[in-house]
Design a protein around this motif. Structure first.
Motif, PDB file in Angstrom:
ATOM      1  N   PRO A 104      11.153  52.105 -13.388  1.00  0.00           N
ATOM      2  CA  PRO A 104      11.292  53.560 -13.509  1.00  0.00           C
ATOM      3  C   PRO A 104      12.531  53.932 -14.320  1.00  0.00           C
ATOM      4  O   PRO A 104      13.413  53.090 -14.558  1.00  0.00           O
ATOM      5  CB  PRO A 104      11.435  54.010 -12.058  1.00  0.00           C
ATOM      6  N   PRO A 105      12.632  55.179 -14.765  1.00  0.00           N
ATOM      7  CA  PRO A 105      13.839  55.628 -15.465  1.00  0.00           C
ATOM      8  C   PRO A 105      15.083  55.357 -14.621  1.00  0.00           C
ATOM      9  O   PRO A 105      15.050  55.455 -13.387  1.00  0.00           O
ATOM     10  CB  PRO A 105      13.603  57.133 -15.647  1.00  0.00           C
ATOM     11  N   ASP A 106      16.157  54.990 -15.290  1.00  0.00           N
ATOM     12  CA  ASP A 106      17.455  54.713 -14.643  1.00  0.00           C
ATOM     13  C   ASP A 106      17.435  53.469 -13.781  1.00  0.00           C
ATOM     14  O   ASP A 106      18.350  53.253 -12.971  1.00  0.00           O
ATOM     15  CB  ASP A 106      17.918  55.914 -13.799  1.00  0.00           C
ATOM     16  N   ALA A 107      16.415  52.612 -13.961  1.00  0.00           N
ATOM     17  CA  ALA A 107      16.366  51.388 -13.157  1.00  0.00           C
ATOM     18  C   ALA A 107      17.366  50.347 -13.646  1.00  0.00           C
ATOM     19  O   ALA A 107      17.864  49.548 -12.844  1.00  0.00           O
ATOM     20  CB  ALA A 107      14.958  50.808 -13.181  1.00  0.00           C
ATOM     21  N   ALA A 108      17.648  50.331 -14.932  1.00  0.00           N
ATOM     22  CA  ALA A 108      18.551  49.316 -15.482  1.00  0.00           C
ATOM     23  C   ALA A 108      19.957  49.471 -14.911  1.00  0.00           C
ATOM     24  O   ALA A 108      20.462  50.583 -14.747  1.00  0.00           O
ATOM     25  CB  ALA A 108      18.590  49.419 -17.005  1.00  0.00           C
ATOM     26  N   ALA A 109      20.560  48.348 -14.612  1.00  0.00           N
ATOM     27  CA  ALA A 109      21.918  48.337 -14.056  1.00  0.00           C
ATOM     28  C   ALA A 109      22.940  48.203 -15.173  1.00  0.00           C
ATOM     29  O   ALA A 109      22.820  47.325 -16.033  1.00  0.00           O
ATOM     30  CB  ALA A 109      22.071  47.184 -13.071  1.00  0.00           C
ATOM     31  N   GLY A 110      23.945  49.076 -15.175  1.00  0.00           N
ATOM     32  CA  GLY A 110      25.017  48.999 -16.161  1.00  0.00           C
ATOM     33  C   GLY A 110      24.810  49.917 -17.342  1.00  0.00           C
ATOM     34  O   GLY A 110      23.677  50.262 -17.695  1.00  0.00           O
ATOM     35  N   GLU A 111      25.917  50.333 -17.948  1.00  0.00           N
ATOM     36  CA  GLU A 111      25.856  51.142 -19.163  1.00  0.00           C
ATOM     37  C   GLU A 111      25.336  50.294 -20.316  1.00  0.00           C
ATOM     38  O   GLU A 111      25.500  49.078 -20.341  1.00  0.00           O
ATOM     39  CB  GLU A 111      27.243  51.686 -19.519  1.00  0.00           C
ATOM     40  N   ARG A 112      24.719  50.946 -21.307  1.00  0.00           N
ATOM     41  CA  ARG A 112      24.163  50.197 -22.425  1.00  0.00           C
ATOM     42  C   ARG A 112      25.214  49.741 -23.430  1.00  0.00           C
ATOM     43  O   ARG A 112      24.962  48.821 -24.217  1.00  0.00           O
ATOM     44  CB  ARG A 112      23.066  50.993 -23.109  1.00  0.00           C
ATOM     45  N   TYR A 113      26.366  50.388 -23.446  1.00  0.00           N
ATOM     46  CA  TYR A 113      27.490  49.970 -24.279  1.00  0.00           C
ATOM     47  C   TYR A 113      28.751  49.945 -23.431  1.00  0.00           C
ATOM     48  O   TYR A 113      28.804  50.571 -22.361  1.00  0.00           O
ATOM     49  CB  TYR A 113      27.729  50.940 -25.439  1.00  0.00           C
ATOM     50  N   ALA A 114      29.769  49.265 -23.941  1.00  0.00           N
ATOM     51  CA  ALA A 114      31.087  49.362 -23.330  1.00  0.00           C
ATOM     52  C   ALA A 114      31.598  50.788 -23.507  1.00  0.00           C
ATOM     53  O   ALA A 114      31.102  51.544 -24.349  1.00  0.00           O
ATOM     54  CB  ALA A 114      32.042  48.364 -23.967  1.00  0.00           C
ATOM     55  N   ALA A 115      32.607  51.170 -22.720  1.00  0.00           N
ATOM     56  CA  ALA A 115      33.063  52.557 -22.653  1.00  0.00           C
ATOM     57  C   ALA A 115      33.429  53.131 -24.020  1.00  0.00           C
ATOM     58  O   ALA A 115      33.081  54.272 -24.340  1.00  0.00           O
ATOM     59  CB  ALA A 115      34.245  52.666 -21.695  1.00  0.00           C
ATOM     60  N   GLU A 116      34.132  52.354 -24.853  1.00  0.00           N
ATOM     61  CA  GLU A 116      34.581  52.889 -26.142  1.00  0.00           C
ATOM     62  C   GLU A 116      33.411  53.214 -27.057  1.00  0.00           C
ATOM     63  O   GLU A 116      33.467  54.141 -27.869  1.00  0.00           O
ATOM     64  CB  GLU A 116      35.544  51.922 -26.836  1.00  0.00           C
ATOM     65  N   SER A 117      32.319  52.468 -26.948  1.00  0.00           N
ATOM     66  CA  SER A 117      31.141  52.736 -27.759  1.00  0.00           C
ATOM     67  C   SER A 117      30.302  53.860 -27.161  1.00  0.00           C
ATOM     68  O   SER A 117      29.721  54.674 -27.889  1.00  0.00           O
ATOM     69  CB  SER A 117      30.286  51.469 -27.916  1.00  0.00           C
ATOM     70  N   MET A 118      30.222  53.922 -25.845  1.00  0.00           N
ATOM     71  CA  MET A 118      29.469  54.992 -25.200  1.00  0.00           C
ATOM     72  C   MET A 118      30.072  56.354 -25.519  1.00  0.00           C
ATOM     73  O   MET A 118      29.366  57.374 -25.526  1.00  0.00           O
ATOM     74  CB  MET A 118      29.456  54.803 -23.682  1.00  0.00           C
ATOM     75  N   ALA A 119      31.360  56.396 -25.824  1.00  0.00           N
ATOM     76  CA  ALA A 119      32.022  57.665 -26.141  1.00  0.00           C
ATOM     77  C   ALA A 119      31.479  58.298 -27.408  1.00  0.00           C
ATOM     78  O   ALA A 119      31.658  59.496 -27.641  1.00  0.00           O
ATOM     79  CB  ALA A 119      33.517  57.442 -26.270  1.00  0.00           C
ATOM     80  N   HIS A 120      30.779  57.488 -28.239  1.00  0.00           N
ATOM     81  CA  HIS A 120      30.292  58.007 -29.512  1.00  0.00           C
ATOM     82  C   HIS A 120      28.812  58.375 -29.489  1.00  0.00           C
ATOM     83  O   HIS A 120      28.269  58.762 -30.535  1.00  0.00           O
ATOM     84  CB  HIS A 120      30.518  56.962 -30.615  1.00  0.00           C
ATOM     85  N   VAL A 121      28.133  58.272 -28.332  1.00  0.00           N
ATOM     86  CA  VAL A 121      26.702  58.579 -28.294  1.00  0.00           C
ATOM     87  C   VAL A 121      26.465  59.944 -27.656  1.00  0.00           C
ATOM     88  O   VAL A 121      27.269  60.438 -26.888  1.00  0.00           O
ATOM     89  CB  VAL A 121      25.909  57.491 -27.537  1.00  0.00           C
ATOM     90  N   ASN A 122      25.318  60.530 -28.033  1.00  0.00           N
ATOM     91  CA  ASN A 122      24.886  61.816 -27.494  1.00  0.00           C
ATOM     92  C   ASN A 122      25.920  62.919 -27.705  1.00  0.00           C
ATOM     93  O   ASN A 122      26.214  63.698 -26.816  1.00  0.00           O
ATOM     94  CB  ASN A 122      24.544  61.699 -25.995  1.00  0.00           C
ATOM     95  N   ARG A 123      26.430  63.009 -28.933  1.00  0.00           N
ATOM     96  CA  ARG A 123      27.419  64.039 -29.258  1.00  0.00           C
ATOM     97  C   ARG A 123      26.726  65.228 -29.904  1.00  0.00           C
ATOM     98  O   ARG A 123      25.772  65.092 -30.598  1.00  0.00           O
ATOM     99  CB  ARG A 123      28.495  63.493 -30.198  1.00  0.00           C
TER     100      ARG A 123
END
Length: 335
Positions: A316-335
């Motif tokens: 189901p949605p949100d089933a995967a454990a953990g962020e898809r990128y490390a924090a510094e890279s996640m800061a650049h998505v969905n802006r």
């Protein structure tokens, strides 16, 4: 080869027809350990021979060497390829893990010239902003990209990992043909954050990168030790510790569903992505002809409503454990 329409043409007509499954070329040059240029070029040639038209690269892959590789591969075959590349992510030669973004208009023009030269082509078919620069209004960046269209250097425009609100603003400056985002069984963000809904409202195609979960959904990765020392997945949260074990259990359930269907886990995962709508395309990456053929087998997999429901039940949605990128890279998505 099945084809799908890529967004809308600036005059309001439907956009170009491209292969429903494209080829992500990043791993041929960067991030996934050792590479073999000869096999990679043979894989691109094989893809073109099989009707794959959409080839995806970026100036930051290598950096620069992946565009050079793609350019070498399509030489003499330009008419068969719909070339997509990206600009905007800056890499520090002194620190390969450091990232920055640049959306300034003057940089847009300079980056395009560099990509054209490395690819050895006169026009880029689809030019993406790789990540949105929070310091530059999207209207200014897309305005500069539109100038490239007017100059005949680019045919269609795209954004990558942009929010629904940013896509709305960008579309008022110039039609956006494609929004690229990670989208797969273990990354359902475009459904949850309004991105997919915005694409449909604006006539923008969603191009799913990493539709195989960076190889994890193939079922071939059983341990973090399967990665080479310089494989960036070693530092990805989803491939570490307890997250890895939890995600592996989900993949094993996908393997069971694939076995029941009579296809490979990779084919099931790709068929799921393509089943999300005619406006959704996927660009699985591979460096080998054999894997390419396996991926293309997904085009023959048809999933019924009951089978899609069964897949959602185990993953189901949100089933995967953990962020898809490390924090510094996640800061650049969905802006």
């Amino acid at each position: 080869m099945q084809t799908r329409t890529l967004g809308k043409h600036p005059d309001g007509k439907q956009g170009p027809q491209v292969s429903a499954l494209g080829l992500g070329c990043m791993g041929m040059s960067d991030f996934y350990g050792r590479h073999d240029d000869a096999e990679s070029i043979a894989t691109i040639h094989h893809a073109l021979d099989r009707g794959v038209t959409l080839l995806d690269t970026a100036d930051m892959y290598g950096p620069h060497t992946n565009e050079q590789l793609v350019g070498k591969a399509i030489k003499g075959r330009r008419e068969l390829a719909f070339v997509a590349t990206k600009f905007g992510i800056m890499r520090d030669p002194a620190n390969p893990t450091a990232r920055g973004v640049n959306g300034r208009p003057e940089y847009v023009h300079a980056a395009c010239e560099g990509s054209l030269k490395r690819l050895g082509i006169e026009t880029i078919d689809l030019y993406y902003q790789h990540r949105v620069d929070p310091g530059v209004p999207i209207e200014e960046t897309v305005g500069a990209m539109a100038e490239l269209v007017q100059a005949g250097k680019v045919r269609y425009l795209g954004l990558s990992e942009a929010s629904a609100a940013t896509l709305e603003r960008a579309s008022k400056v110039h039609p956006i043909a494609a929004l690229q985002s990670e989208f797969s069984l273990w990354t359902r963000d475009p459904e949850d954050n309004g991105m997919l809904a915005a694409c449909r409202r604006l006539g923008v195609s969603l191009v799913a990168y990493s539709p195989l979960g960076r190889g994890f959904l193939t079922g071939a990765i059983r341990s973090p030790d399967d990665f080479e020392a310089d494989d960036y997945r070693r530092s990805s949260p989803r491939f570490q510790g307890e997250n890895f074990a939890r995600n592996l259990a989900l993949v094993d359930q996908v393997k069971a569903l694939a076995a029941d269907k009579g296809c490979s886990p990779a084919q099931l995962a790709l068929a799921w992505v393509l089943a999300q709508g005619e406006d959704v395309l996927a660009i699985p990456g591979t460096r080998q002809r054999s894997r390419l053929d396996e991926n293309l087998g997904a085009l023959d997999v048809r999933l019924s409503a009951a089978e899609l429901a069964a897949i959602d039940a185990v993953f189901p949605p949100d089933a995967a454990a953990g962020e898809r990128y490390a924090a510094e890279s996640m800061a650049h998505v969905n802006r």
